[in-house]
Design an enzyme around this catalytic site. Structure first.
Site, PDB file in Angstrom:
ATOM      1  N   ARG A 202       0.693  -1.108  -0.066  1.00  0.00           N
ATOM      2  CA  ARG A 202      -0.144  -0.031  -0.053  1.00  0.00           C
ATOM      3  C   ARG A 202       0.914   1.560  -0.100  1.00  0.00           C
ATOM      4  NH1 ARG A 202      -3.042  -3.703   3.300  1.00  0.00           N
ATOM      5  NH2 ARG A 202      -5.069  -4.203   2.555  1.00  0.00           N
ATOM      6  N   LYS A 224       2.680  10.815 -11.805  1.00  0.00           N
ATOM      7  CA  LYS A 224       1.678  10.150 -12.741  1.00  0.00           C
ATOM      8  C   LYS A 224       2.316   8.688 -12.871  1.00  0.00           C
ATOM      9  CE  LYS A 224      -1.407  12.706 -15.385  1.00  0.00           C
ATOM     10  NZ  LYS A 224      -1.922  13.189 -17.004  1.00  0.00           N
ATOM     11  N   GLU A 266       7.616  16.574 -26.089  1.00  0.00           N
ATOM     12  CA  GLU A 266       7.077  17.150 -25.045  1.00  0.00           C
ATOM     13  C   GLU A 266       7.756  18.503 -24.535  1.00  0.00           C
ATOM     14  OE1 GLU A 266       4.744  16.070 -23.112  1.00  0.00           O
ATOM     15  OE2 GLU A 266       4.672  13.759 -23.691  1.00  0.00           O
ATOM     16  N   LYS A 308       6.685  22.150 -15.737  1.00  0.00           N
ATOM     17  CA  LYS A 308       5.894  20.793 -15.194  1.00  0.00           C
ATOM     18  C   LYS A 308       5.987  20.806 -13.621  1.00  0.00           C
ATOM     19  CE  LYS A 308       4.252  16.713 -15.590  1.00  0.00           C
ATOM     20  NZ  LYS A 308       4.848  15.555 -16.306  1.00  0.00           N
ATOM     21  N   GLU A 318      -4.794  16.602 -11.527  1.00  0.00           N
ATOM     22  CA  GLU A 318      -5.222  17.081 -12.824  1.00  0.00           C
ATOM     23  C   GLU A 318      -6.789  17.226 -12.781  1.00  0.00           C
ATOM     24  OE1 GLU A 318      -5.458  14.606 -16.806  1.00  0.00           O
ATOM     25  OE2 GLU A 318      -3.310  14.706 -16.022  1.00  0.00           O
ATOM     26  N   ARG A 322      -3.593  20.809 -14.852  1.00  0.00           N
ATOM     27  CA  ARG A 322      -2.611  20.026 -15.266  1.00  0.00           C
ATOM     28  C   ARG A 322      -3.133  19.096 -16.548  1.00  0.00           C
ATOM     29  NH1 ARG A 322       0.478  15.433 -11.579  1.00  0.00           N
ATOM     30  NH2 ARG A 322       1.688  14.638 -13.335  1.00  0.00           N
ATOM     31  N   ASN A 326      -1.636  17.858 -21.562  1.00  0.00           N
ATOM     32  CA  ASN A 326      -1.862  16.861 -22.444  1.00  0.00           C
ATOM     33  C   ASN A 326      -2.228  17.448 -23.965  1.00  0.00           C
ATOM     34  OD1 ASN A 326      -1.552  14.469 -20.503  1.00  0.00           O
ATOM     35  ND2 ASN A 326      -3.470  15.144 -19.811  1.00  0.00           N
ATOM     36  N   HIS A 329      -2.078  14.818 -26.748  1.00  0.00           N
ATOM     37  CA  HIS A 329      -2.093  13.496 -26.241  1.00  0.00           C
ATOM     38  C   HIS A 329      -3.305  12.716 -26.666  1.00  0.00           C
ATOM     39  CE1 HIS A 329       1.476  14.928 -24.437  1.00  0.00           C
ATOM     40  NE2 HIS A 329       1.379  14.045 -23.479  1.00  0.00           N
ATOM     41  N   HIS A 333      -2.721   9.250 -27.989  1.00  0.00           N
ATOM     42  CA  HIS A 333      -3.014   8.090 -27.358  1.00  0.00           C
ATOM     43  C   HIS A 333      -3.802   7.259 -28.378  1.00  0.00           C
ATOM     44  CE1 HIS A 333      -2.249   9.428 -23.194  1.00  0.00           C
ATOM     45  NE2 HIS A 333      -0.944   9.644 -23.807  1.00  0.00           N
ATOM     46  N   HIS A 346       5.897   7.294 -28.030  1.00  0.00           N
ATOM     47  CA  HIS A 346       4.829   8.119 -27.698  1.00  0.00           C
ATOM     48  C   HIS A 346       5.004   9.504 -28.126  1.00  0.00           C
ATOM     49  CE1 HIS A 346       2.262   9.915 -24.590  1.00  0.00           C
ATOM     50  NE2 HIS A 346       3.335  10.554 -24.073  1.00  0.00           N
TER      51      HIS A 346
END
Length: 445
Positions: A202, A224, A266, A308, A318, A322, A326, A329, A333, A346
């Site tokens: 955990r 992330k 990026e 960032k 986010e 935030r 993206n 993206h 994606h 990517h």
């Protein structure tokens, strides 16, 4: 944040920097206002996030370190790292940036908890840097024992089956809650190691050592973590912050050219969404970046991390701001998922996705044609794609985008440019015809 009905005004400033004297390194610090405005529910559901002008870089650099790139070019020190802090209260952490940092064992050792460490890396990086990292963790520190797990290399292995190999090794090694996981590699390794650290017992301590441009300027910062699902990228994961990020710029010397170019997608993104001055610097220095000029890359990494870090400090989970990181993206994606994980890198998918987002922004009348041209030009100079693969169809895009993480109440929200360079919106309020026209213009029906 995106659903708020009240206007929020933030003023961010930092001390002037008198050492940034050359044309190569622009001045970073000047007070500017950031306005985060959301429409009322009558205007938009679930909401829009406007960035009305570029955000100033607060740059909470640690006081006990001399920032490398605050010196003029040619005066850069390889022994003292630049330190950019991610400000998250009692979970704040430093990003170390510099040359030869893996030889400075004290940097890593002060962030290790307990006596057991698990280094997570892959088959490409292990022969290059695993021994060096183990030495950095154990030199003068005999009480620490280091285990490692070497995963296959590639985006297609960013899945539950591969993740279980990390858990298997951790359990076999009898690691406890005081252990530290170390991610040594690119974005795939960082995401999987971070997710494993978040889930094992955990939650255990972890450190990021990114070795690609993509990971150094983006994925290693901000917490992330996660894995892919066959139906969508990064749909399973957690927000989980590291203890530190250590960026040894020397690791870029062994990075394949295609991977280096991929990471620049990026870097370019930061300039487009919030830092026009940085974008202009990139236009002047792209050839230096492509040639791996060490000063140029040190500056680009530092400026990207500052952007960032500031966004993460303002919106860790986010909720709105935030999400603007993206840009491109959602389209990208869809390319990765539809075309097959690992077929395109990517950054390559994000580059094509950025062109599509910019095209849609222009169709909506939100930007002028000069921005469209500048985006295409800089991506071409970076040797990045400016269109999706030819076998991508409109239906493939729509089916994958329908399960994107930014869908809320069945509404696809996108990051689009709006206004002068360096401004963007995160919104679900746009003419659907513009999206359809963009998809039709770039791929088969």
């Amino acid at each position: 944040m995106a659903c708020a009905t009240n206007a929020i005004s933030l003023s961010l400033s930092s001390n002037p920097n008198s050492k940034l004297s050359s044309d190569f390194i622009p001045k970073l610090n000047k007070p500017v206002n950031v306005s985060l405005r959301a429409s009322t529910s009558a205007e938009l559901n679930p909401g829009r996030l406007f960035l009305s002008r570029p955000i100033g870089l607060s740059r909470r650099n640690c006081a006990n370190a001399t920032p490398v790139m605050d010196q003029s070019v040619g005066e850069r020190s390889s022994s003292v790292p630049t330190i950019v802090e991610v400000d998250l209260g009692n979970r704040s952490y430093p990003i170390y940036i510099g040359s030869g940092l893996l030889d400075q064992h004290e940097l890593l050792q002060k962030h290790v908890h307990g006596k057991k460490v698990l280094v997570v890396t892959n088959t490409t990086i292990a022969p290059l840097y695993l021994d060096k990292v183990v030495d950095a963790l154990t030199k003068g520190n005999p009480n620490v024992s280091v285990e490692n797990v070497i995963l296959p290399d590639g985006e297609k292995y960013k899945n539950m089956e591969t993740l279980m190999k990390v858990f298997d090794k951790a359990i076999e090694s009898r690691l406890d809650r005081r252990c530290t996981f170390v991610a040594l590699g690119g974005g795939v390794i960082g995401d999987m190691c971070g997710f494993a650290a978040a889930a094992f017992l955990r939650g255990v301590n972890f450190i990021q050592i990114p070795t690609t441009v993509m990971a150094q300027v983006d994925s290693s910062v901000g917490g992330k973590t996660g894995i892919n699902h066959p139906l969508g990228k990064n749909l399973i994961g957690a927000f989980y912050q590291p203890q530190c990020v250590l960026i040894d710029t020397d690791t870029l010397n062994t990075l394949p050219h295609r991977e280096l170019a991929s990471g620049l997608a990026e870097v370019i993104k930061y300039g487009l969404i919030r830092d026009a001055e940085f974008f202009e610097w990139q236009e002047k220095n792209m050839e230096k970046l492509m040639a791996r000029d060490p000063d140029a890359f040190a500056y680009a990494i530092k400026r990207s991390c500052e952007n960032k870090a500031e966004v993460v400090s303002l919106d860790e989970k986010e909720s709105g701001l935030r999400a603007t990181l993206n840009l491109g993206h959602t389209f990208g994606h869809a390319i990765e998922t539809g075309f097959g994980y690992g077929e395109w890198l990517h950054g390559e998918a994000v580059a094509a996705g950025t062109v599509m987002a910019v095209d849609m922004s222009y169709r909506l009348g939100w930007i002028d044609s000069s921005i469209v041209k500048r985006v295409n030009d800089i991506l071409q100079r970076a040797k990045l794609p400016t269109a999706p693969p030819k076998n991508m169809t409109v239906e493939m895009f729509k089916s994958v985008m329908a399960v994107d993480k930014k869908v809320a109440d069945g509404l696809l929200r996108l990051i689009l440019l709006k206004g002068p360079l360096g401004n963007c919106v995160f919104t679900g309020e746009y003419d659907r015809k513009a999206l359809d026209d963009t998809l039709s213009a770039f791929c088969k029906s």
